[in-house]
Enzyme design. Sequence first.
Site, mmCIF file in Angstrom:
data_model
loop_
_atom_site.group_PDB
_atom_site.id
_atom_site.type_symbol
_atom_site.label_atom_id
_atom_site.label_comp_id
_atom_site.label_asym_id
_atom_site.label_seq_id
_atom_site.Cartn_x
_atom_site.Cartn_y
_atom_site.Cartn_z
ATOM 1 N N SER A 150 0.805 -1.226 0.000
ATOM 2 C CA SER A 150 0.000 0.000 0.000
ATOM 3 C C SER A 150 0.832 1.267 0.000
ATOM 4 C CB SER A 150 -0.952 0.019 1.202
ATOM 5 O OG SER A 150 -0.256 0.349 2.377
ATOM 6 N N LYS A 188 2.043 4.379 7.389
ATOM 7 C CA LYS A 188 1.165 5.204 6.565
ATOM 8 C C LYS A 188 1.546 6.680 6.683
ATOM 9 C CE LYS A 188 -1.832 2.057 5.099
ATOM 10 N NZ LYS A 188 -0.957 0.935 5.488
#
Length: 230
Positions: A150, A188
């Site tokens: 991701s 993230k």
Amino acid sequence: MLTRKQHELVCFINDRLAETGVSPSFEEMKDALDLKSKSGVHRLISALEERQFIRRLPNRARALEVLRMPERSGSVMTRAATMPSARDDREVSTRSTPPAPANDVIEIPLHGRIAAGVPIEAFEGSAMLAVPAALLGAGEHYALEVAGDSMVDAGILDGDFALVRRTDVARDGEIVVALIEDSEATLKYFRREGAMVRLDPANRAYDPQRYAPAQVRIQGKLSGILRRYD
């Protein structure tokens, strides 16, 4: 109070910036200070950063800025002009002894795998990872192995090792290790969205994750990526 080598290094960096506008390389600093290895330069730079004489400019290679210069007198450790005591003599002898060659590789804790996709259990096991000293800045660091895709658009791939500086605070847009509900960790982009915390991926195939601030604890900020090629 700076050591003689710290004083020499900040003066060398300042002179090079004034002359060329570009920071000297680690190799040039090592040669200028007659050091045995670049890890010695790394330690001096970290010490100067902590004392707020220089700072590293983010997102730029070989980018150092001199914030202030040491005073010409009183800011460098020097040998006393008077006859030293027995204790002082031992200290002087230690300082005047050439340093042993340092290793360019530093071992930092490797705390297992961290998800760059769906969060997985945080900090599985504990080992050590050898990392080039030049990849690490000031502060305490650890490493996590990346699992998932991701963050591929940020250049972070499955199987990479994320080098993380320990901290519990972050600014919007920084890549962080976020511990969710004290059980799962993920890598993230950190952002605030109203009263919520949003963790953004760097892959359009994944959706942002939103949490209440009490659910998220910052465990560190990304300092670099180490990649092995088989």
